[in-house]
Motif scaffolding. Structure first.
Motif, short mmCIF file in Angstrom:
data_model
loop_
_atom_site.label_atom_id
_atom_site.label_comp_id
_atom_site.label_asym_id
_atom_site.label_seq_id
_atom_site.Cartn_x
_atom_site.Cartn_y
_atom_site.Cartn_z
N HIS A 118 -13.83 -33.30 -18.12
CA HIS A 118 -15.23 -33.28 -18.56
C HIS A 118 -15.48 -34.34 -19.63
O HIS A 118 -16.47 -35.09 -19.57
CB HIS A 118 -15.56 -31.88 -19.10
N GLU A 135 -22.41 -38.25 -17.47
CA GLU A 135 -22.66 -37.09 -16.63
C GLU A 135 -21.42 -36.20 -16.63
O GLU A 135 -20.30 -36.69 -16.77
CB GLU A 135 -22.96 -37.49 -15.19
N SER A 136 -21.63 -34.90 -16.44
CA SER A 136 -20.49 -34.01 -16.26
C SER A 136 -19.88 -34.26 -14.89
O SER A 136 -20.57 -34.76 -13.98
CB SER A 136 -20.94 -32.55 -16.37
N ALA A 184 -19.21 -32.15 -12.62
CA ALA A 184 -19.92 -31.33 -11.63
C ALA A 184 -21.20 -32.02 -11.17
O ALA A 184 -21.50 -32.08 -9.97
CB ALA A 184 -20.23 -29.96 -12.22
N ARG A 185 -21.96 -32.55 -12.13
CA ARG A 185 -23.21 -33.22 -11.78
C ARG A 185 -22.93 -34.51 -11.01
O ARG A 185 -23.65 -34.83 -10.05
CB ARG A 185 -23.99 -33.52 -13.05
N TYR A 186 -21.91 -35.23 -11.41
CA TYR A 186 -21.57 -36.48 -10.73
C TYR A 186 -21.21 -36.19 -9.28
O TYR A 186 -21.67 -36.89 -8.36
CB TYR A 186 -20.39 -37.15 -11.44
N TRP A 187 -20.36 -35.19 -9.04
CA TRP A 187 -19.92 -34.85 -7.69
C TRP A 187 -21.10 -34.37 -6.84
O TRP A 187 -21.23 -34.73 -5.67
CB TRP A 187 -18.84 -33.78 -7.75
N ARG A 188 -21.99 -33.61 -7.43
CA ARG A 188 -23.17 -33.14 -6.70
C ARG A 188 -24.05 -34.33 -6.31
O ARG A 188 -24.60 -34.38 -5.20
CB ARG A 188 -23.94 -32.15 -7.54
N ARG A 189 -24.19 -35.31 -7.20
CA ARG A 189 -24.98 -36.49 -6.87
C ARG A 189 -24.35 -37.28 -5.73
O ARG A 189 -25.05 -37.78 -4.84
CB ARG A 189 -25.14 -37.38 -8.11
N TRP A 240 -31.04 -28.17 -4.10
CA TRP A 240 -30.56 -29.31 -4.89
C TRP A 240 -31.12 -30.64 -4.38
O TRP A 240 -31.38 -31.55 -5.17
CB TRP A 240 -29.04 -29.33 -4.89
N LYS A 284 -34.51 -31.02 -5.86
CA LYS A 284 -34.43 -31.35 -7.29
C LYS A 284 -34.08 -32.82 -7.49
O LYS A 284 -34.59 -33.47 -8.41
CB LYS A 284 -33.38 -30.47 -7.97
N GLN A 285 -33.20 -33.35 -6.63
CA GLN A 285 -32.74 -34.72 -6.79
C GLN A 285 -33.76 -35.74 -6.30
O GLN A 285 -34.00 -36.76 -6.94
CB GLN A 285 -31.42 -34.91 -6.02
#
Length: 352
Positions: free
Chosen positions: A273, A282-283, A285-290, A325, A328-329
């Motif tokens: 992290h 970015e965290s 988790a957020r990076y992977w989701r993006r 998601w 949201k993105q």
């Protein structure tokens, strides 16, 4: 604009597509006096071919504007005069701002207000592309400190002397380090192809390459049904982060935990992290989701897979979670994104 009719923005009367259509890629060009024409032409022509389905030069999927530092005409290094099509007002309006440099006499000592503008753009999250000697302006603005950058071999020594905190590369056609692109010149078509592939899909990237007679075996081997490439151009100077991103890319369809990511690279979640926050803001988790959502958008553009199939292919637990998601993105649902693109292409095909 005085390049030729090829580069002119169609008038409102000539546009046969709804002007409210949201483009996938928005680019603002800032042309400095004595800029080099070839990389600018290569980049904008690639955008032009990706901007509509036919060859009408309509700005539908891609849009661009021409600006100059003082809203006055400038002259390219080849002697061609160019007039701006829009005042220099770029904050928040573009995905990318291209600073087109050329003769060093014009870029060695840029005005302070331009340096402030570039810093403000970067702070606002707008990605910046420096063509040719535009890298000198970014260096003067401090935006290349600690970053990798691509420069032409003929100006390498002066660049290193002026900006010792930058890591200079002369064997790359372009480099992207955390949203700061540097391109030493050439045609810039390979840079354009990568940007178009990410925002508009591989089919539109291939269209431009084929028409411009550029061979790119990796892209030309793909068909719309092939698995799209996950385009992530950023470069990070942290081995832990690079290895974690590599793991994420290779496990897009697996709902693995961050603990699994950390374990795969020999660290723990807390250290992972911290490294991501330091390098990417970015965290993990957020990076992977993006990454997953960018990949999902490419699947929507380049395949006929059902939304549920895409949800599972990108590691989401179910379609509802994926739709939430995605909205949201990107500000719309996966179905509305796909429907909008299909309606635009149908409109273009029928000529209405």
């Amino acid at each position: 604009m005085k390049f030729s009719s090829t580069y002119e923005i169609p008038s409102i009367e000539d546009r046969e597509v709804d002007a409210t259509v949201k483009p996938d890629l928005r680019v603002g060009f800032i042309l400095m006096n004595q800029f080099t024409l070839v990389p600018v032409a290569g980049l904008v022509d690639s955008l032009r071919f990706a901007a509509d389905r036919s060859f009408r030069s309509q700005q539908i999927f891609c849009k661009w504007d021409w600006m100059t530092c003082h809203d006055q005409p400038v002259t390219a290094s080849c002697g061609m005069p160019v007039s701006p099509t829009k005042p220099l007002s770029v904050i928040g309006e573009y995905d990318y701002v291209v600073l087109a440099g050329g003769l060093l006499s014009e870029t060695r000592n840029p005005p302070v207000w331009l340096l402030d503008l570039l810093r403000e753009l970067h702070q606002a999250g707008t990605q910046i592309i420096a063509l040719c000697s535009g890298s000198f302006v970014l260096g003067q603005a401090g935006l290349l400190d600690g970053r990798r950058c691509a420069v032409h071999f003929t100006i390498r020594e002066e660049f290193i002397q002026r900006f010792p905190l930058a890591e200079v590369l002369t064997d790359k056609s372009y480099v992207d380090d955390d949203g700061i692109f540097t391109c030493p010149g050439g045609t810039a078509i390979d840079l354009a192809s990568n940007l178009i592939s990410r925002h508009c899909g591989t089919v539109r990237a291939q269209k431009g390459l084929e028409y411009l007679l550029v061979e790119d075996e990796e892209i030309q081997r793909q068909t719309p049904a092939d698995k799209p490439r996950v385009t992530e151009l950023h470069v990070y100077k942290n081995d832990m982060v690079e290895r974690a991103i590599s793991y994420m890319r290779s496990h897009m369809d697996a709902p693995d935990s961050l603990a699994a990511v950390a374990q795969s690279i020999g660290t723990n979640e807390r250290q992972l992290h911290r490294a991501f926050i330091s390098c990417t803001n970015e965290s993990p988790a957020r990076y992977w989701r993006r990454l997953r959502l960018d990949y999902a958008r490419q699947l929507l553009m380049n395949t006929n897979k059902h939304v549920t199939q895409i949800a599972y292919a990108t590691g989401f637990s179910d379609a509802s979670h994926f739709i939430l998601w995605f909205r949201k993105q990107f500000g719309e649902t996966p179905n509305s994104f796909r429907k909008r693109r299909h309606e635009i292409e149908k409109l273009i095909n029928t000529g209405h």
